[in-house]
Design a protein around this motif. Structure first.
Motif: not given
Length: 621
Positions: A553-564
């Protein structure tokens, strides 16, 4: 005498069965189109003639008769109308003609580039097109070449399907002399391409065209309209039938295309016939719901910035050079829309705005450290002498395209190559103007600086502040992790009732974090990890069955990579059949929120676990 008229070169003023020729509009391999006048009204006259001498004139005549039959079966406001047809001159040797509406407007590709439509306007246009396709299929007619150039829009914005020269209908005689019928290669369905590959050495094989082929072709047009600011000019576009699925409109536009519409567009292009709508009616229904959406992400947002659709401004002294593979100039990158940060919906947009107003302390400190490091390194470096001027390329003649005023004649399709063409997705790049401040030599305008000049403390402080401001301007809205907020009630209800999931630790699905990283450029040799280059939208999938949601099942979202750490939130799940439901799932690793950054991580290259656990929540932490 009529039979002595040359159908390929009718002159203004000549008469064809009472229709006065006004001008020639265009021509193809099997027909020529003229603007004609009768009783003070203007029409388009399409004349069947063998322009390509290598072809069979009898087949040209048969194609024209078949086009007449198809048009006689159709009566729809968004399908070009035939007003008359006949044979000019000798009943046996004269040429066939068809009188059609004269459509004053743009092709679909030109309309996108020249009118800057909103998301809602795109939806309305394709709702009408799928309605016309449903009408067509109900009467047993297949268009077989629903490309951007065969769909026009009037100056009032009404779409019209044109050019039925390649069309077919039930019980029609077979005219195709190749494995596949005439069509624009980009718009061919995966099953048609698969048939072609399997029958390369069987010249007698003939592909049976289906309604689903027309549906895929119209879906390909929708994808190009949503993802390409100049679809009628672009050449280097991602393949729609390749082994790797093209990036979703949501990801390509960084959230300017709403997630639900993006998911729908990708469903129309699914490589599996079972996952795509079986009928034009099924494909039309979701668009009816989208057309009712009232939010600003639908009514006020354009998929493309105007700056990405305008030709480049000529440099002083001559036209600007045009980059190869970028017709009309360098593509301008599209900035992130709030919906790319927090998904779709009013609550999500409000949360995104709050996040942009209050960057976290960690992000600000990172900017300060970066600016200080850059300033310290450049202040102790001597400024090189001014480089010699670079010669500009010669002027490039540019002519405005003539407006399309009538139906485009059928063109003879080019033979397919021995292997399907592949297209590489263009990556937008940021280029600063020549006189803009840069960090190359530590001063805003290096060509005006003295090579021996030393900067005072005041100047150094000013430069540091300037550098920080410049970096921060390029990193608007930087945050190390998303803000806590309540999960929408509709998502909580959907997870409980439709998926059978429990919040607060009851459901912890295994997730493939990003399915587009199946063959990434790893920074380590361990294939259990993947690389994230920037914050942004992500498409994951369930690594195992979870409740009523099956594996994959496909999941659409968002990633944040700026921090630790690498933080991720998934807001939509695409179930079998293409239906999507709202969800609230956070990425976790063990008991910790987010993923650990692995060895090899650095700014712009965050290395994380390829698979992780998720956590269904009623409130984002």
């Amino acid at each position: 005498m009529f039979w002595r008229l040359d159908p390929k070169n009718l002159a203004p003023g000549q008469m064809v069965d009472g229709w006065r020729i006004v001008r020639k509009i265009g021509g193809g391999s099997y027909a020529v189109v003229y603007e004609v006048e009768k009783d003070g009204k203007r029409f388009a006259l399409k004349v069947a003639c063998q322009v390509d001498t290598r072809g069979d004139p009898k087949q040209t005549d048969a194609r024209a008769r078949r086009e007449v039959v198809c048009l006689q079966k159709l009566d729809h406001p968004h399908i070009i109308r035939m007003w008359a047809h006949g044979r000019c001159g000798d009943p046996r040797s004269g040429f066939l003609y068809v009188v059609l509406d004269l459509v004053d407007g743009y092709t679909l590709g030109e309309w996108v580039r020249r009118t800057y439509p909103t998301v809602h306007e795109d939806v309305v246009v394709f709702l009408k097109l799928f309605d016309a396709l449903e009408h067509m299929h109900e009467r047993g007619v297949f268009h077989r070449d629903l490309s951007l150039r065969n769909i026009m829009l009037t100056k009032e914005g009404e779409p019209v399907i044109i050019d039925f020269g390649a069309a077919d209908y039930a019980d029609a005689a077979e005219l195709t002399d190749a494995q596949l019928p005439p069509c624009t290669p980009r718009n061919r369905s995966p099953e048609a391409m698969r048939f072609w590959r399997e029958n390369l050495h069987n010249p007698e094989a003939r592909y049976t065209f289906q309604a689903t082929d027309d549906i895929f072709a119209l879906g390909a047009d929708l994808y190009d309209v949503l993802t390409d600011p100049t679809p009628d000019l672009s050449k280097n576009r991602p393949s729609l039938q390749g082994a790797v699925a093209p990036a979703s409109p949501f990801k390509v536009t960084q959230g300017r295309v709403p997630l639900d519409l993006s998911t729908y567009a990708m469903m129309l292009l699914h490589p599996s016939l079972k996952e795509r709508p079986a009928t034009a009616k099924d494909a039309r229904r979701p668009l009816e719901d989208f057309a009712k959406c009232e939010g600003p992400e639908w009514r006020d947002t354009r998929p493309h910035l105007v700056s990405a659709q305008l030709p480049p401004e000529p440099a002083e002294g001559g036209p600007a050079p045009i980059e190869e593979g970028q017709p009309g100039g360098v593509e301008v990158p599209i900035p992130s829309h709030p919906s790319a940060v927090q998904g779709a919906g009013v609550a999500a947009l409000n949360s995104a705005r709050l996040a942009l107003r209050r960057p976290t302390l960690v992000g600000l400190l990172a900017l300060v450290v970066l600016a200080a490091a850059v300033a310290a390194s450049v202040l102790h470096r001597p400024v090189p002498a001014e480089p010699p001027p670079v010669a500009r390329s010669g002027s490039v003649e540019q002519t405005a395209p003539a407006p399309v005023l009538a139906e485009k004649p059928t063109s003879r399709p080019a033979q397919l190559p021995s292997s399907p063409p592949t297209q590489k997705e263009a990556s937008p790049s940021v280029q600063l103007p020549e006189n803009s401040p840069t960090l190359t030599n530590g001063v805003p305008n290096p060509q005006k600086a003295s090579p021996r000049r030393m900067l005072s403390k005041v100047q150094r402080c000013a430069l540091l502040v300037f550098t920080l401001a410049w970096v921060e301007e390029g990193c608007t809205g930087v945050q190390t992790r998303p803000e806590p907020e309540a999960c929408p009630q509709e998502a909580v209800d959907a997870m409980r009732k439709e998926l059978g999931w429990r919040m607060g630790g009851g459901t912890q699905p295994g997730i493939v974090v990003d399915v587009t990283k199946r063959a990434p450029e790893y920074l380590t040799k361990d294939e259990d990890f993947f690389t994230v280059h920037n914050d942004g939208p992500v498409t994951g999938e369930l690594a195992r069955d979870e409740g009523k949601a099956p594996k994959g099942t496909r999941l659409e979202g968002h990633l944040w990579t700026t921090g630790d750490r690498i933080y991720g939130r998934y807001r939509r799940a695409q179930l079998p059949g293409g239906r999507t439901v709202p969800i609230c799932v956070e990425l976790t690793y063990g008991r910790n929120l987010g993923l650990d950054k692995q060895e090899g991580s650095k700014p712009g290259h965050a290395v994380g676990a390829k698979e992780a656990n998720g956590l269904a929540v009623a409130r984002w932490r």
